[in-house]
Design an enzyme around this catalytic site. Structure first.
Site, PDB file in Angstrom:
ATOM      1  CB  ALA A 295     -69.853  42.509  42.638  1.00 34.51           C
ATOM      2  CB  CYS A 296     -69.929  43.668  37.109  1.00 35.98           C
ATOM      3  SG  CYS A 296     -69.094  45.148  37.676  1.00 35.98           S
ATOM      4  CB  THR A 297     -65.480  42.763  40.083  1.00 43.73           C
ATOM      5  OG1 THR A 297     -66.104  43.204  41.299  1.00 43.73           O
ATOM      6  CG2 THR A 297     -65.246  43.944  39.163  1.00 43.73           C
TER       7      THR A 297
END
Length: 487
Positions: A287-289
Site C-alpha cells: 500500500a502506498c500508505t
C-alpha cells in the site's frame, strides 16, 4: 480453463485487434491462471478514446440525478456479486480474504456515495454588488477522463477515480493493471448492465487491458483526452505528469511514499506494536500508505521491538482462500525487489530482528510469499529508509527527544501518510502541525482511509494538484464557469 475477458468499448465487449491475450496468474499459486485478458494495442486505445469523445456531449447534458442513477444501479449489482468479487480479488492480487472483502465493500460504498453527490454538485450562488443581477458559478465536466490505475487496490482505486468522473458528467477511458484486472472487469460488467438499465449513451464507460506503452501512452497523448488521473510509481507518474502538462491536459498523480510512525515515550507499547504492525504488514505491505519507518523513543525502544516481533510472529502467511492473515506479494518482480532491499539494508549495517526472507514449506513453493521483516540499526540516510519498499517491511530508528523524531519523520522526499502513537496531546498536535504529509494519523495505522474526505500526498508523493475522494474528488473532473446574469 480460465475465462477470457474482453475490453468494454462503446457499449460493447470487444476483443483486441491484436488477437492476443495475456494470462493473469494467482500469486499464491502461479500454476493457476485466474483469467485471460486482452493484450490491447494503441489502436484499441484510440478506439476507446474516440468512443468516449463521441459520447461526451450527451453524457454532459444528462442531468446529475440521472448520472447518479447509473452509479447507484452499478453499486447494487456489485453488492449482489460481493462474494464473487471478493474471491476474485483475493485470487488475482493475493490479499487475505478479510482485506479483499473490505476493499470490495469500500468500492461498493464509493459508487453509492458519488451516486448521491451527483444530485447536488453543481455550483454556488454569491451576492452580487449590483442590483438586478444574479451571480453564480456552475461546474462543468472536463470532457474525456483518462484513468490509469495500479494493481495493489484493483477495485477501490478505479472506483474512486471513475465514480466521481461519471458523476460530474465526464466520459471515461480506464486502463487496468495487467497484474490484477479481472475484479474490475467484473465491475465493468455491472456498469454495462446498469448502463443498459438506465439507457446511458454508449461510450460513457470504456475499460481496457494491456501494456503501458500500448494503452497508457495514447491515453496521455491523445488530443481528445482532457484530464489524466494516474496512481502508481513515481518514475512513471513523473513522466505522465510531464507529458500531460506539455499537452495542456489537467493531470493528477498519486505516487509512492516512505511513511513514518513515531512512537513516543508516553505510548502504550503493546498498542503501538498493533498499530505499526497493521500499518506495515497489512495487505502484505503493498500500500502506498504502508508504514515503512518507525521512529521510537529510546526509553521504549527495546520493549517496542520485542512487541512488534511478537506481532509479526503471530501472522499466518499463506493463500487468501486458505484463510491466511497475510497473502503473497503480487508478482515475481515485487518479491524480488523486497528481498533485494533487505539484502541492501543488511549490507548497510541493519540488524534483522525478524523475517527477511521467504517462509519454508511446500505450501509456499509456487507462490510469491515473503516473511514480514523488521530491521533495526539503520540511519535515516540508509537506502531502505529513503526509497520505497513495496512489501511487508519496516525499519526502526531510535530518538532521544520529540524534536528529533519530527526531523526524522520529515527526512524523506515523499509525503503521503504519517502517524504518531502517543498519550501526550501536545505532542500529537505538534506532530499534526509540523509533519509534511497529506494524511496524518494519531493513534491509528497509516493505512486505511475514509472515502468521504480528501486523500492525497505532498512533495514527491503527489502532483499536489487535486485531491482524490470526498467532494474534492469531484473537483478534479470539473471546471468552473462564473455567470453574471443581469435582469
Amino acid at each position: 480453463m480460465a475465462d477470457t475477458y474482453e475490453n468494454y468499448v462503446d457499449g460493447e465487449w470487444r476483443a483486441s485487434e491484436t488477437g492476443e491475450t495475456f494470462a493473469v496468474e494467482n500469486p499464491a499459486n502461479t500454476d493457476e491462471t485466474v483469467a485471460e485478458c486482452q493484450d490491447s494495442s494503441s489502436a484499441d486505445a484510440r478506439g476507446a478514446i474516440e468512443a468516449a469523445a463521441a459520447a461526451r456531449d450527451a453524457w454532459a447534458e444528462t442531468p446529475g440525478p440521472a448520472r447518479g442513477k447509473l452509479l447507484r444501479e452499478t453499486a447494487k449489482r456489485m453488492d449482489d456479486r460481493r462474494e464473487e468479487l471478493t474471491e476474485t480479488l483475493a485470487r488475482e492480487e493475493g490479499k487475505a480474504l478479510g482485506e479483499a472483502g473490505g476493499e470490495v465493500g469500500r468500492a461498493i460504498n464509493i459508487f453509492y456515495y458519488y451516486a448521491e453527490k451527483a444530485m447536488d454538485y453543481a455550483g454556488e450562488a454569491s451576492n452580487p454588488s449590483a442590483t438586478g443581477q444574479n451571480l453564480y458559478t456552475v461546474r462543468e465536466p472536463m470532457g474525456v477522463a483518462g484513468l490509469i490505475v495500479p494493481w495493489n487496490y484493483p477495485i477501490a482505486i478505479p472506483s474512486w477515480k471513475m465514480a466521481p468522473a461519471l458523476a460530474t458528467g465526464n466520459t471515461v477511458v480506464c486502463k487496468l493493471s495487467q497484474d490484477a484486472p479481472t475484479v474490475f472487469l467484473k465491475v465493468t460488467e455491472c456498469l454495462a448492465e446498469a448502463a443498459d438499465a438506465v439507457d446511458a449513451p454508449d461510450g460513457v464507460v470504456n475499460v481496457l487491458t494491456g501494456g503501458g506503452e500500448e494503452v497508457g501512452q495514447p491515453i496521455v497523448e491523445h488530443d481528445e483526452v482532457d484530464a489524466v488521473s494516474f496512481t502508481g510509481s513515481r518514475s512513471v507518474g513523473d513522466m505522465i505528469y510531464e507529458q500531460a502538462t506539455d499537452a495542456h491536459k489537467r493531470v493528477q498523480t498519486e505516487l509512492g511514499s516512505k511513511n513514518p510512525t513515531v512512537v513516543t515515550e508516553s505510548a502504550d507499547v503493546e498498542e503501538a506494536a498493533q498499530i505499526v504492525g497493521g500499518g506495515a504488514f497489512g495487505v502484505t505491505g503493498q500500500a502506498c500508505t504502508a508504514t515503512e519507518r518507525v521512529i521510537v523513543h529510546e526509553s521504549v525502544h527495546d520493549e517496542f521491538v520485542d512487541a512488534l516481533v511478537d506481532y509479526a510472529k503471530s501472522i499466518e502467511i499463506g493463500a487468501a482462500l486458505d484463510g491466511a492473515d497475510m497473502g503473497p506479494q503480487a508478482n515475481e518482480g515485487e518479491i524480488e525487489g523486497t528481498l533485494d532491499d533487505v539484502e541492501t539494508a543488511k549490507d548497510e549495517g541493519a540488524t534483522v530482528e525478524y523475517g527477511g526472507g521467504q517462509p519454508d514449506g511446500d505450501e509456499y513453493e509456487n507462490g510469491y510469499f515473503v516473511e514480514p521483516t523488521i530491521l533495526t540499526g539503520l540511519d535515516s540516510d540508509a537506502t531502505v529508509m529513503q526509497e520505497e519498499v513495496f512489501g511487508p517491511f519496516v525499519g526502526i530508528m531510535t530518538v532521544s527527544d520529540f524534536e528529533e523524531a519530527i526531523d526524522l519523520a520529515n527526512d524523506v522526499e515523499f509525503g503521503l501518510a504519517a502517524g504518531i502513537v502517543t498519550d501526550d496531546h501536545t505532542q500529537a498536535n505538534r506532530f499534526v502541525d509540523e509533519v509534511d504529509f497529506g494524511v496524518v494519523k494519531v493513534n491509528e495505522a497509516t493505512t486505511g482511509l475514509e472515502l468521504h474526505v480528501p486523500f492525497g500526498g505532498m512533495n514527491a508523493s503527489s502532483s499536489e494538484t487535486y485531491r482524490e475522494q470526498g467532494e474534492e474528488g469531484m473537483d478534479y473532473f470539473t471546471i468552473i464557469k462564473t455567470v453574471y446574469d443581469n435582469y
